[in-house]
Design a protein around this motif. Sequence first.
Motif, short mmCIF file in Angstrom:
data_model
loop_
_atom_site.label_atom_id
_atom_site.label_comp_id
_atom_site.label_asym_id
_atom_site.label_seq_id
_atom_site.Cartn_x
_atom_site.Cartn_y
_atom_site.Cartn_z
N UNK A 24 1.00 -1.32 -0.06
CA UNK A 24 -0.24 0.04 -0.12
C UNK A 24 0.93 1.25 0.00
N UNK A 25 0.67 2.01 0.92
CA UNK A 25 1.10 3.44 1.12
C UNK A 25 2.65 3.04 1.85
N UNK A 26 2.67 1.93 2.52
CA UNK A 26 4.03 1.72 3.25
C UNK A 26 5.13 1.24 2.25
N UNK B 77 -4.96 -8.23 -2.36
CA UNK B 77 -5.93 -7.25 -3.30
C UNK B 77 -5.62 -5.79 -3.02
N UNK B 78 -4.31 -5.53 -3.11
CA UNK B 78 -3.79 -4.07 -3.07
C UNK B 78 -2.21 -4.35 -3.51
N UNK B 79 -1.57 -3.28 -3.71
CA UNK B 79 -0.12 -3.20 -3.81
C UNK B 79 0.67 -4.21 -2.65
N UNK B 80 1.32 -4.92 -3.10
CA UNK B 80 2.17 -5.76 -2.14
C UNK B 80 3.24 -6.49 -2.53
N UNK B 81 4.33 -5.86 -2.88
CA UNK B 81 5.44 -6.29 -3.29
C UNK B 81 6.67 -6.44 -2.46
#
Length: 249
Positions: free
Chosen positions: A55-57, A222-226
């Motif tokens: 996410x934003x982290x 279900x969201x940005x996570x790499x």
Amino acid sequence: MRKAAVVLLFALLAGACSDPPRRPAFEEARALADAATTATTSGGSAKFATDVAVGSVRSKGQGQARFGAGGTAQVMTTDFLGEPVELRLVAGKLYAKVPEGARDEVGTGKPWVLVAADGTDPFSQVLGASLTQLAAQNDPAHTLGEIRTAGTIVAAERTDLGGVAAEHYRVDLDLARLGTDLPAGLPADAAGRVGGKFPVELWLDETHRPLQIVLDLSPILQGEARITTRYTDWGAPVDVQPPPEGEVG
């Protein structure tokens, strides 16, 4: 006209006799994982850098590791807690250097604590599972073991990474085949989400040592996570030691 035809004929013959493009070395996930694991151990040591984006982290880390038949030892610094924190994993024990302002809160007053995912001390109860998983993700053997157990190669190519010749593999991990040993701290119900699969990308050098590993958890969370881990300086000397015994609380 005749000269042009002769030139064209030689060009066609040269093309027909040239070697076809080399294919990547592996078509089966188990063989890929076994070869890369052996190459990692033979490589002896490497430096690494991590980039976690959820996410934003954003969290970044860097360190050095020593690989061998007895397991992986590593030293790293990460901003996982919002400020630099040093971790050392030696002989299966994970140590964290407590920020000076939090040492009284931890209760030992000493700069280092022994961290465990199931530890009962205050530091482990809050951060033990997260830091243990973070250290595990820096170890290529961890991801390679998951690929061996539950991976399927879906794409492969010869390419380069930062100017280094590489083989690039895309592997789908079937979470149901991993059982309870889910990667990157995924929740227990992750295997039932979006088909229970997510992609892992792996770049190997010409001796099959890992150059980069990318875990893309976005389909599951279900969201940005790499999580991206890059390995360099294979075989270079590293200094990986446990903290002084008198400094561990």
